[in-house]
Write an enzyme that holds these catalytic residues in place. Sequence first.
Site, PDB file in Angstrom:
ATOM      1  N   GLU A   1      -8.249  -5.302   4.440  1.00 37.36           N
ATOM      2  CA  GLU A   1      -7.991  -4.875   3.063  1.00 37.36           C
ATOM      3  C   GLU A   1      -6.788  -5.612   2.457  1.00 37.36           C
ATOM      4  OE1 GLU A   1      -8.384  -0.945   4.782  1.00 37.36           O
ATOM      5  OE2 GLU A   1      -9.225  -0.271   2.884  1.00 37.36           O
TER       6      GLU A   1
ATOM      7  N   ASN B   1       0.878  -1.168   0.000  1.00 37.59           N
ATOM      8  CA  ASN B   1       0.000   0.000   0.000  1.00 37.59           C
ATOM      9  C   ASN B   1       0.918   1.221   0.000  1.00 37.59           C
ATOM     10  OD1 ASN B   1      -1.885   1.953   0.422  1.00 37.59           O
ATOM     11  ND2 ASN B   1      -2.828   0.990   2.214  1.00 37.59           N
TER      12      ASN B   1
ATOM     13  N   ARG C   1      -2.476  -1.926  -3.674  1.00 33.83           N
ATOM     14  CA  ARG C   1      -3.689  -1.134  -3.548  1.00 33.83           C
ATOM     15  C   ARG C   1      -3.507   0.084  -4.441  1.00 33.83           C
ATOM     16  NH1 ARG C   1      -5.701   2.350   1.611  1.00 33.83           N
ATOM     17  NH2 ARG C   1      -7.713   2.878   0.746  1.00 33.83           N
TER      18      ARG C   1
ATOM     19  N   HIS D   1     -12.735   3.398  -0.779  1.00 38.52           N
ATOM     20  CA  HIS D   1     -12.805   2.351   0.261  1.00 38.52           C
ATOM     21  C   HIS D   1     -13.432   1.075  -0.292  1.00 38.52           C
ATOM     22  CE1 HIS D   1     -13.089   5.637   3.639  1.00 38.52           C
ATOM     23  NE2 HIS D   1     -11.828   5.274   3.473  1.00 38.52           N
TER      24      HIS D   1
ATOM     25  N   ARG E   1     -11.970  15.860   7.446  1.00 36.83           N
ATOM     26  CA  ARG E   1     -12.635  16.267   6.199  1.00 36.83           C
ATOM     27  C   ARG E   1     -14.089  16.631   6.483  1.00 36.83           C
ATOM     28  NH1 ARG E   1     -11.149  11.082   2.681  1.00 36.83           N
ATOM     29  NH2 ARG E   1      -9.452  10.685   4.124  1.00 36.83           N
TER      30      ARG E   1
END
Length: 407
Positions: free
Chosen positions: A391, A7, A99, A187, A248
Amino acid sequence: MKILVLNAGSSSHKSCLFDLTQSSAASLAPEPVWRAALDWTHAAGQVELTAQNQAGESIKEALPMTDKAEGLAAMLNTLVQGPTQVLGDLSEIAVVGHRVVHGGRDYMDSVRIDGQVKAAIRRLIPLAPAHNPANLQGIEAMEQILGNLPQVAVFDTAFHARMPEAASTYPGPYHWVEQGIRRYGFHGISHQYVAQRAAHLVGQDLAQLKILTCHLGNGCSLAAVKDGMGVDTTMGFTPLDGLMMGSRSGSVDPGILIHLIRQEGYSADQLDELLNKQSGLKGISGLSNDMRLVVEAMEQGHPQAKLAIDLFIHRLRREMGGLIASLGGLDVLVFTAGIGENSPLVWRRACAGFEFLGLQLNAEDLKRAKEDQDIAAPNSAVRVLVIHTQEEWAIAQACVTLLQPVA
Ligand code: ADP
């Protein structure tokens, strides 16, 4: 089969190695035999390298380097040398799974990487300027270090790429559609994994279930999963859309941005900083983007922390309601990621608006558990599952699927 998962981000690299000869139950994620990370924010001119293996050996060192490829080579070296060694030689690695944040409209599934795929990841850089360049750099560094080994790209957008047009189109001018300005969603690796795991846990076919997955970490998004596909999601053209997050804002009236540009002379970079880094839990509480600290402050009577949590929950329930409408019902609700896996307060308050669906939480025992768990009451019409997202394991599984010879 030994699978390396990478990743690659702009300021950090995380990697792990799965040894599938060791794994037993296919539906349960095995522990990686080795994990490592590079943190490029540690100190100027240095990278912090950490690595550990299954035997509990670990290293942590600051290396004087700024070149990302050099850092990755040093990281992979801990696979074959020193206390964390788990391989005799790097050639034992069968495949590398990456990823990749943005696959645009081109990629609806994971894919074996070749020149065309790399060109597509490069072409999509304007849509993911912080991520796709780092992903590409990771792929090219692995080519340099490991030679001509199969590499697989697993896209964070892919699970949402089959959304119906009405869910993926923004109601701006039609030329936005042609320009690729649309809802992509992110995601996806996590939403897909937890939806599949949820179907397994309730013992039903994924294609028969209406599932709402809530990925609540630093970044937060929901996905509506029906007929085994992502049919709606809250993140959009960028990961800024939708829910309130750690730092955010999530969705705000776009008129606010026009106002700030006109009245206060904000630049694009200032708006970017404001909406991505100074908003959300951090912006409203004035304290932190970390949910644990904000909850702690709320419990001590901090009014802005209380507003931040109330707002987080309000936004969450509002979007949950929207996606339940997109599903036309709800069989399973899933909570995952840092907040979703660990916060009984969020489970309780998020579910509080949905008793009309027959959803009832288990009044007795709402505690974090090590294992995936069902927190709904036995007679609830909706199962509510807390699932640890995996993940990296999902990326490794995609590699296995793509490398299997076609029958
Ligand atoms: P990322 O999106 O960076 O991968 P994570 O999935 O690790 O982030 O989630 C980070 C968030 O999870 C932080 O807001 C953190 O406060 C929250 N979190 C972690 N543990 C808990 C907990 N026990 N209770 C509430 N929130 C938690």
